[in-house]
Design a protein around this motif. Sequence first.
Motif, PDB file in Angstrom:
ATOM      1  N   ILE A  27       0.875  -1.179   0.000  1.00 24.52           N
ATOM      2  CA  ILE A  27       0.000   0.000   0.000  1.00 24.52           C
ATOM      3  C   ILE A  27       0.909   1.225   0.000  1.00 24.52           C
ATOM      4  N   LEU A  28       0.914   1.943  -1.116  1.00 26.96           N
ATOM      5  CA  LEU A  28       1.709   3.170  -1.231  1.00 26.96           C
ATOM      6  C   LEU A  28       0.796   4.364  -1.035  1.00 26.96           C
ATOM      7  N   GLY A  37      -2.066  17.106   9.319  1.00 33.28           N
ATOM      8  CA  GLY A  37      -1.357  16.062  10.045  1.00 33.28           C
ATOM      9  C   GLY A  37      -1.370  14.707   9.373  1.00 33.28           C
ATOM     10  N   THR A  38      -1.743  14.660   8.102  1.00 35.70           N
ATOM     11  CA  THR A  38      -1.878  13.386   7.405  1.00 35.70           C
ATOM     12  C   THR A  38      -0.557  12.627   7.331  1.00 35.70           C
ATOM     13  N   GLN A  43       2.788   7.786   8.428  1.00 39.46           N
ATOM     14  CA  GLN A  43       4.033   7.254   8.968  1.00 39.46           C
ATOM     15  C   GLN A  43       3.782   6.301  10.132  1.00 39.46           C
ATOM     16  N   GLU A  44       2.751   6.563  10.928  1.00 40.66           N
ATOM     17  CA  GLU A  44       2.385   5.635  12.004  1.00 40.66           C
ATOM     18  C   GLU A  44       1.941   4.289  11.434  1.00 40.66           C
ATOM     19  N   ARG A  53       3.591   1.933   2.773  1.00 36.70           N
ATOM     20  CA  ARG A  53       4.769   2.757   2.473  1.00 36.70           C
ATOM     21  C   ARG A  53       4.343   4.202   2.209  1.00 36.70           C
ATOM     22  N   TYR A  54       5.107   5.116   2.772  1.00 36.28           N
ATOM     23  CA  TYR A  54       4.884   6.556   2.609  1.00 36.28           C
ATOM     24  C   TYR A  54       5.823   7.067   1.529  1.00 36.28           C
ATOM     25  N   VAL A  55       5.271   7.795   0.548  1.00 33.19           N
ATOM     26  CA  VAL A  55       6.058   8.389  -0.532  1.00 33.19           C
ATOM     27  C   VAL A  55       5.735   9.881  -0.568  1.00 33.19           C
TER      28      VAL A  55
END
Length: 121
Positions: A27-28, A37-38, A43-44, A53-55
Amino acid sequence: MFRYSTKEDAVSDCIEGLLTQSEIDEILIVDNNSTDGTASIIQEFAQKYGTVRYVFEARQGVAHARNAGFDASTGNIISRIDADTRVQPGWARAVKAFLPLRIAICSNPPLQTWRSENAHG
């Protein structure tokens, strides 16, 4: 994969729905210059779940965000949704079942499961 710019109120529900789909390997979430605050919410999730994954994409706009997600993806099947999308149970399974029935016109290498009888169905 999905992008957002400011969707703090919607992003958790979206990710939680995707996490229930056992067929999803990755899940990207593409941060397209969010101002709320998204990013910390994403990241949590990424710290808690290995599939998330955070991009970050600094260039504003849906095309830049989607391209960043496509470039970061490691999967064979990529599906794009929005941060306020709520997938239903069985959604990923249905997507995976649908794809072998169609010709991958822009596939490189060509889809190996393609058969001529599927060309019109």
